[in-house]
Design an enzyme around this catalytic site. Sequence first.
Site, PDB file in Angstrom:
ATOM      1  N   GLY A 163       3.332   6.000   4.450  1.00 55.27           N
ATOM      2  CA  GLY A 163       3.004   6.841   5.485  1.00 55.27           C
ATOM      3  C   GLY A 163       4.320   7.071   6.246  1.00 55.27           C
ATOM      4  O   GLY A 163       4.281   7.583   7.413  1.00 55.27           O
ATOM      5  N   HIS A 181       0.064  -7.366   1.661  1.00 54.31           N
ATOM      6  CA  HIS A 181      -0.895  -6.474   2.256  1.00 54.31           C
ATOM      7  C   HIS A 181      -1.413  -7.285   3.499  1.00 54.31           C
ATOM      8  O   HIS A 181      -2.159  -6.649   4.148  1.00 54.31           O
ATOM      9  CB  HIS A 181      -1.869  -6.022   1.463  1.00 54.31           C
ATOM     10  CG  HIS A 181      -1.360  -5.242   0.222  1.00 54.31           C
ATOM     11  ND1 HIS A 181      -0.965  -5.799  -1.066  1.00 54.31           N
ATOM     12  CD2 HIS A 181      -0.863  -4.008   0.302  1.00 54.31           C
ATOM     13  CE1 HIS A 181      -0.987  -4.885  -1.908  1.00 54.31           C
ATOM     14  NE2 HIS A 181      -0.450  -3.885  -1.163  1.00 54.31           N
ATOM     15  N   MET A 192       7.574   6.548  -1.251  1.00 54.47           N
ATOM     16  CA  MET A 192       7.162   7.135  -2.298  1.00 54.47           C
ATOM     17  C   MET A 192       6.850   8.832  -2.404  1.00 54.47           C
ATOM     18  O   MET A 192       7.932   9.437  -2.493  1.00 54.47           O
ATOM     19  CB  MET A 192       5.891   6.401  -2.913  1.00 54.47           C
ATOM     20  CG  MET A 192       5.675   6.723  -4.190  1.00 54.47           C
ATOM     21  SD  MET A 192       4.004   5.897  -4.738  1.00 54.47           S
ATOM     22  CE  MET A 192       4.527   4.294  -4.651  1.00 54.47           C
ATOM     23  N   SER A 193       5.850   9.177  -2.018  1.00 55.81           N
ATOM     24  CA  SER A 193       5.300  10.495  -2.074  1.00 55.81           C
ATOM     25  C   SER A 193       6.302  11.320  -1.028  1.00 55.81           C
ATOM     26  O   SER A 193       6.570  12.411  -1.273  1.00 55.81           O
ATOM     27  CB  SER A 193       3.813  10.678  -1.813  1.00 55.81           C
ATOM     28  OG  SER A 193       3.467  10.357  -0.427  1.00 55.81           O
ATOM     29  N   HIS A 217      -0.397  -0.886   3.611  1.00 58.25           N
ATOM     30  CA  HIS A 217       0.573   0.519   4.108  1.00 58.25           C
ATOM     31  C   HIS A 217       0.346   0.368   5.574  1.00 58.25           C
ATOM     32  O   HIS A 217      -0.588   0.190   6.311  1.00 58.25           O
ATOM     33  CB  HIS A 217      -0.235   1.771   3.450  1.00 58.25           C
ATOM     34  CG  HIS A 217      -1.630   1.930   3.910  1.00 58.25           C
ATOM     35  ND1 HIS A 217      -2.645   1.180   3.450  1.00 58.25           N
ATOM     36  CD2 HIS A 217      -2.285   2.682   4.570  1.00 58.25           C
ATOM     37  CE1 HIS A 217      -3.750   1.460   3.707  1.00 58.25           C
ATOM     38  NE2 HIS A 217      -3.459   2.727   4.542  1.00 58.25           N
TER      39      HIS A 217
END
Length: 205
Positions: A156, A102, A176-177, A122
Amino acid sequence: MELHAVTNDSLPAEELIKQIIAIASEVDFIHIRERSKTASELVDLVKSLLLEGVPKEKLIINDRVDVALLTNIHRVHLPGHSFSPKELREKFPHLHAGVSVHSIEEGKAAEKNGAEYVIFGHVYDTTCKPGLQARGVQLVKELTSLLSIPVVAIGGVTPERVPELRHVNVKGIAVMSGIFTHHQPRKMAQAFSKQVKENPYEEAL
């Protein structure tokens, strides 16, 4: 570029298996990241995927080295707080390991500790990380210029943002999502795959 699909630990095993089978041909790697499932459940999940014809080479086990060893999967992905990939390969030379990072410092440390690649995020604002500021594309660019190992961007990422990430030399994107919460995961995987496989040299002609 590579397309990594990361499971989001929100589906029962049967539904997750169906989704992974649906997207397997569209993605390069599938990260099994199911922290709420037991080792036994994860082993059964992986065995079911292999029986259904999901290529072993595409599967990456997140965090659970024991599950990878029991199912003969050769790729693992480690959280930043885990043991070093170098230590892991001293015991299990056949395993390939990446690490989640990160920051620039964490990226450098992961490379020094033997990671074969890092997933950095992210990058953009995402509902998965509410209230946490996105790290931005500029930091991705800095990381790819400093590391000699590949960088995969997560957080995102949408199909429309893939060209921007290509320009900062990432090896791939992880979603992912964007795939696993969509009502048509295969359609979304195809949308990402189309962008990832675009030839930038053709665009310039």
